[in-house]
Design an enzyme around this catalytic site. Structure first.
Site, PDB file in Angstrom:
ATOM      1  N   TYR A 148      18.937  -3.302 -30.862  1.00 39.26           N
ATOM      2  CA  TYR A 148      17.602  -2.808 -30.517  1.00 39.26           C
ATOM      3  C   TYR A 148      17.483  -1.291 -30.711  1.00 39.26           C
ATOM      4  CZ  TYR A 148      15.395  -7.098 -28.814  1.00 39.26           C
ATOM      5  OH  TYR A 148      14.805  -8.340 -28.727  1.00 39.26           O
ATOM      6  N   GLU A 155      13.306   2.431 -37.323  1.00 42.63           N
ATOM      7  CA  GLU A 155      11.855   2.329 -37.501  1.00 42.63           C
ATOM      8  C   GLU A 155      11.188   3.689 -37.297  1.00 42.63           C
ATOM      9  OE1 GLU A 155      10.153  -0.673 -34.956  1.00 42.63           O
ATOM     10  OE2 GLU A 155      11.850  -2.013 -35.309  1.00 42.63           O
TER      11      GLU A 155
END
Length: 210
Positions: A148, A155
């Site tokens: 994560y 991102e």
């Protein structure tokens, strides 16, 4: 007659097929990325896997409708946030702008997404079938600790690298991207705490049952 009684409900058949197809698609993303990195370098990974990834990720829009139609009992807000942010990344950030797609962080993003999704969809398939191996449960509820942050960080860095091009293209788009970057810390916290709760429920809870 016996065969019809043993037949799974259409809902289960559909979800097994959807999740199995998703496993195959994300294996393709991870496999292509790992193959391309040493062959062509991270600058050219997008050319070999970019369009494939866009459609593999776009398929996940169906998961929002699965929840709305009652096929799944997942968190609507969490699913919508994850799906929409990824759709933005593949269609609105990496596809139109050169800096993010040629970045090393594009490849790390795909690897983080891909491994996460392979574990998640495989877990869903086996859960519906009723035969989930212990190692798959462990992967589903432990790998997120690394994947994560790796995925969210990649991102954010892809969006950051798109800022200069976005500003040249449209000033409003630039500020939209800046606003999205601001949401990443609380968004990651939300996703992280959600998975920690799910881990507690699905791993610790099962240990107590034993």
């Amino acid at each position: 007659m016996e065969r019809s009684k043993a037949r799974r409900p259409f809902k289960d058949q559909y979800l097994i097929a959807y999740n199995a197809v998703s496993v195959v698609l994300w294996f393709g993303v991870v496999g292509r990325t790992l193959l391309l990195l040493p062959l062509v370098g991270h600058e050219n990974v997008y050319a070999g896997v970019g369009n494939y990834t866009k459609w593999a990720q776009t398929l996940a829009i169906l998961e929002v409708f699965h929840i709305l139609l009652g096929l799944l009992r997942s968190s609507f807000s969490t699913t919508l946030l994850q799906v929409s942010s990824r759709i933005l990344l593949v269609w609105g950030v990496c596809s139109p702008f050169e800096q993010p797609k040629s970045s090393f962080f594009y490849s790390t993003m795909l690897l983080a997404w891909g491994v996460t999704e392979i574990c998640r969809y495989s877990y869903y398939v086996t859960s519906i079938v009723g035969r989930t191996p212990a190692f798959l449960t462990w992967l589903r509820y432990n790998t997120f600790y690394v994947l994560y942050p790796m995925g969210a960080g990649s991102e954010a860095l892809c969006i950051y690298r798109a800022l200069s091009e976005a500003r040249s293209y449209n000033e409003i788009l630039y500020w939209v991207f800046v606003g999205i970057l601001v949401t990443y810390p609380p968004g990651l916290y939300n996703q992280y705490t959600h998975m920690i709760k799910q881990r507690r429920k699905n791993i610790r809870g099962k240990k107590r049952e034993k």
